[in-house]
Every structure is written in structure tokens, then in C-alpha cells.
Design a protein around this motif. Structure first.
Motif, mmCIF file in Angstrom:
data_model
loop_
_atom_site.group_PDB
_atom_site.id
_atom_site.type_symbol
_atom_site.label_atom_id
_atom_site.label_comp_id
_atom_site.label_asym_id
_atom_site.label_seq_id
_atom_site.Cartn_x
_atom_site.Cartn_y
_atom_site.Cartn_z
ATOM 1 N N SER A 179 0.857 -1.181 0.000
ATOM 2 C CA SER A 179 0.000 0.000 0.000
ATOM 3 C C SER A 179 0.893 1.231 0.000
ATOM 4 C CB SER A 179 -0.934 0.016 1.211
ATOM 5 O OG SER A 179 -0.193 0.128 2.420
ATOM 6 N N TYR A 203 1.259 5.614 -1.666
ATOM 7 C CA TYR A 203 0.761 6.745 -2.440
ATOM 8 C C TYR A 203 1.510 6.850 -3.768
ATOM 9 C CZ TYR A 203 -1.710 8.391 1.709
ATOM 10 O OH TYR A 203 -2.549 8.499 2.776
ATOM 11 N N TYR A 224 -3.844 7.257 -3.081
ATOM 12 C CA TYR A 224 -3.611 6.091 -2.226
ATOM 13 C C TYR A 224 -4.057 4.824 -2.944
ATOM 14 C CZ TYR A 224 -3.982 2.840 1.714
ATOM 15 O OH TYR A 224 -3.856 1.754 2.552
ATOM 16 N N GLU A 278 -3.941 0.215 -2.646
ATOM 17 C CA GLU A 278 -3.653 -1.029 -1.946
ATOM 18 C C GLU A 278 -3.554 -2.148 -2.962
ATOM 19 O OE1 GLU A 278 -5.908 0.014 2.307
ATOM 20 O OE2 GLU A 278 -6.666 -1.602 1.019
ATOM 21 N N HIS A 292 -7.863 7.743 2.227
ATOM 22 C CA HIS A 292 -6.492 8.153 2.528
ATOM 23 C C HIS A 292 -5.950 9.206 1.556
ATOM 24 C CE1 HIS A 292 -6.949 4.122 4.291
ATOM 25 N NE2 HIS A 292 -5.961 4.414 5.118
ATOM 26 N N THR A 293 -6.561 9.321 0.386
ATOM 27 C CA THR A 293 -6.057 10.263 -0.621
ATOM 28 C C THR A 293 -6.404 11.698 -0.216
ATOM 29 O OG1 THR A 293 -6.240 8.636 -2.397
ATOM 30 C CG2 THR A 293 -6.186 10.951 -3.044
#
Length: 297
Positions: free
Chosen positions: A36, A38, A47, A49, A101-102
């Protein structure tokens, strides 16, 4: 639950989103990404995964990219499907601009920009081509990706989505017209955002940007859809808010809607799941996984 079916009420749309969040978290199997991080693309840190088959040294599986729906995260949209898909596939799941998460970005939120971000992540991960699955907003972005980056796409799966605003029923578009940021205050969506967002203070700006995006009419064009060379599987709920007349026209643009007893079977497919709405459709894990595995094998 009857109140959730009252057409044109934006609060009902919010409640459905919240319901999905709760169900996906409670029922999702615990699967951890093998990678995972960026990807720096187009001025945004996207972001991602990656999930790979376990116990298969030297074989990471054929790549498949997952694009979530509006306001969602990887966990909310795909938690129940990733365990099944990652048994044999290299699953790459993204969180689009401002989601999860972005980080939030002032960059204009457009389908074209988001599709370019997807290609940028593939470049970053050194993935030449992949199958792609998009749900809701992610499906519209997947259509755009197929148009602007056709050589990077193997097969395309569109779940409860459309390539144009008019593909939704009028009551769905009207509901988005009345949506306001305060409707999402003190909801599980806010809790989920606070748990992973790099800057929690951007919550309201993110909602304002997303609502403006949802309220902006779009149409990727019949001519562009008809030129998509990759096989396409369209999955929809019979009552998911899509205009089924427009959906059938889309399928015909992709070569479907013929008499397979007279003409060859088309490479693209259409699956209408009975008694399902936009939200409940994504909870039919076994059904969707079955269609995906059969189509993508």
C-alpha cells in the motif's frame, strides 16, 4: 424502510450510503494488502492497496483495478469482494481524489482527471494493462478510462453505473440536486473519513467538491462508447436507479441486444439482478463474484 424509497428526498440517499458503510464494515472479511502507499500522479497523491494470491511464489496473478463509488473508500466498497478476487488475481484498489487516505485537492474534480489518475497509478505500479471494475462513480470513470486509454484495458466491468447523467432516473438526479454537506454530519461516513483522512479539516470542502461534481451533467458520448474494443460486463440491479431503457441502449452500443440464435453471441454481457437497488446490489457478494470470475477468466 419504506421512507427510504420516497423519490427525490436527498436525505434518503444519504441514509442509503450510511447503510452501505455499516454493512460493509461488519460483514467484510479481514484481508490485508501486500502493498500500500501513495502514487504521485497529476499533482495528487493517490492512495492504493495491492492484494495478491497467497502461497503462490512467483505468481502474482493477473491484475484487476477496482474503482469505488462516490463518497466511498476501498473498505466500504470492496471489503467483501477483495478476499474472493485476490485468491487468484492481483487486486489493485484505489481511493480517488479526496476519498479515504487520498488527500483533498483543490484541483478540479472531473471524470477525465480521475481517469488519468488511474492510468498514472498503473504507470507507478508498472502495470501495462489490466481488467477494471467500477461501481457507481467509479463505473463512469472506468468508461472514461476505456475511451482515453484503450490499450491499457483488457476487460471492463461496470456495476450500477452509466456514462451519462441521463442514464439515471430523474428522481436520482433530483436527489443529488438537493444534497447538502450538513446531511452527512454526525454519520458513520464522517467517522470513517476521520479514521483515515490525512487532514480531517477538509471534510466539508471534500463534500462541497463532490456534491458539485455529482450535480454537473456529463455525457461521454454514444460514439465513444460504441468504439470500446474491450469486452464489457454490465451488472445492474433491477431497481438501482438506472434508466433501463438507456441501459439497454448502452448495451446495444457495445454490440449486445441481438438474437444469439441467429447472430453470433456478443463479447459483452448484461446482467440484471432482481430485487436489488444501487446500495443492496453491492451486498450480493457471491452473485457479483460469480459473474466476475466467469467473465474475467
Amino acid at each position: 424502510m419504506k421512507t427510504l424509497r420516497r423519490a427525490g428526498n436527498p436525505l434518503n440517499l444519504v441514509l442509503l450510503i450510511v447503510m452501505t458503510f455499516a454493512v460493509s464494515r461488519s460483514n467484510g472479511q479481514q484481508t490485508h494488502p501486500s502493498q500500500s502507499g501513495y502514487a504521485p500522479v497529476n499533482g495528487v497523491q493517490v492512495y492504493y492497496e495491492v492484494y495478491q494470491p497467497a502461497g503462490q511464489p512467483g505468481s502474482e496473478g493477473r491484475p484487476i483495478v477496482l474503482l469505488h463509488g462516490a463518497f466511498y473508500t476501498i473498505e466500504m466498497n470492496w471489503a467483501q469482494l477483495i478476499p474472493g478476487l485476490s485468491k487468484t488475481r492481483k487486486v489493485i484498489a484505489l481511493e480517488l481524489q479526496g476519498h479515504g487516505h487520498t488527500p483533498f485537492s483543490e484541483r478540479k474534480l472531473t471524470i477525465t482527471n480521475l481517469a488519468r489518475d488511474v492510468e498514472g497509478v498503473m504507470d507507478y505500479l508498472k502495470v501495462d494493462s489490466a481488467d477494471m471494475v467500477g461501481y457507481g462513480m467509479g463505473g463512469s470513470i472506468a468508461y472514461q478510462f476505456a475511451i482515453q486509454s484503450p490499450k491499457r484495458l483488457r476487460k471492463l466491468v461496470i456495476i450500477s453505473s452509466t456514462y451519462k447523467t441521463a442514464g439515471w432516473l430523474p428522481e436520482v438526479n433530483n436527489a443529488f440536486k438537493g444534497l447538502k454537506p450538513e446531511f452527512l454530519t454526525n454519520t458513520p461516513l464522517k467517522i470513517g473519513y476521520d479514521a483515515v483522512a490525512p487532514d480531517k479539516t477538509k471534510w466539508t470542502k471534500f463534500l462541497e467538491q463532490m456534491i458539485a461534481f455529482a450535480q454537473s451533467p456529463f455525457d461521454l458520448g454514444e460514439a465513444n462508447i460504441s468504439k470500446i474494443a474491450a469486452p464489457v460486463l454490465i451488472i445492474a440491479g433491477d431497481n438501482d436507479g438506472l434508466d433501463k431503457i438507456e441501459l439497454m441502449k448502452t448495451y446495444q452500443l457495445l454490440g449486445g441486444g441481438v438474437s444469439a440464435d441467429i447472430s453470433p453471441m456478443p463479447k459483452s454481457r448484461l446482467a440484471i439482478i432482481p430485487s436489488q437497488g444501487h446500495v443492496s446490489l453491492m451486498m450480493q457478494t457471491a452473485t457479483i463474484l460469480g459473474y466476475l470470475n466467469e467473465f474475467l477468466k
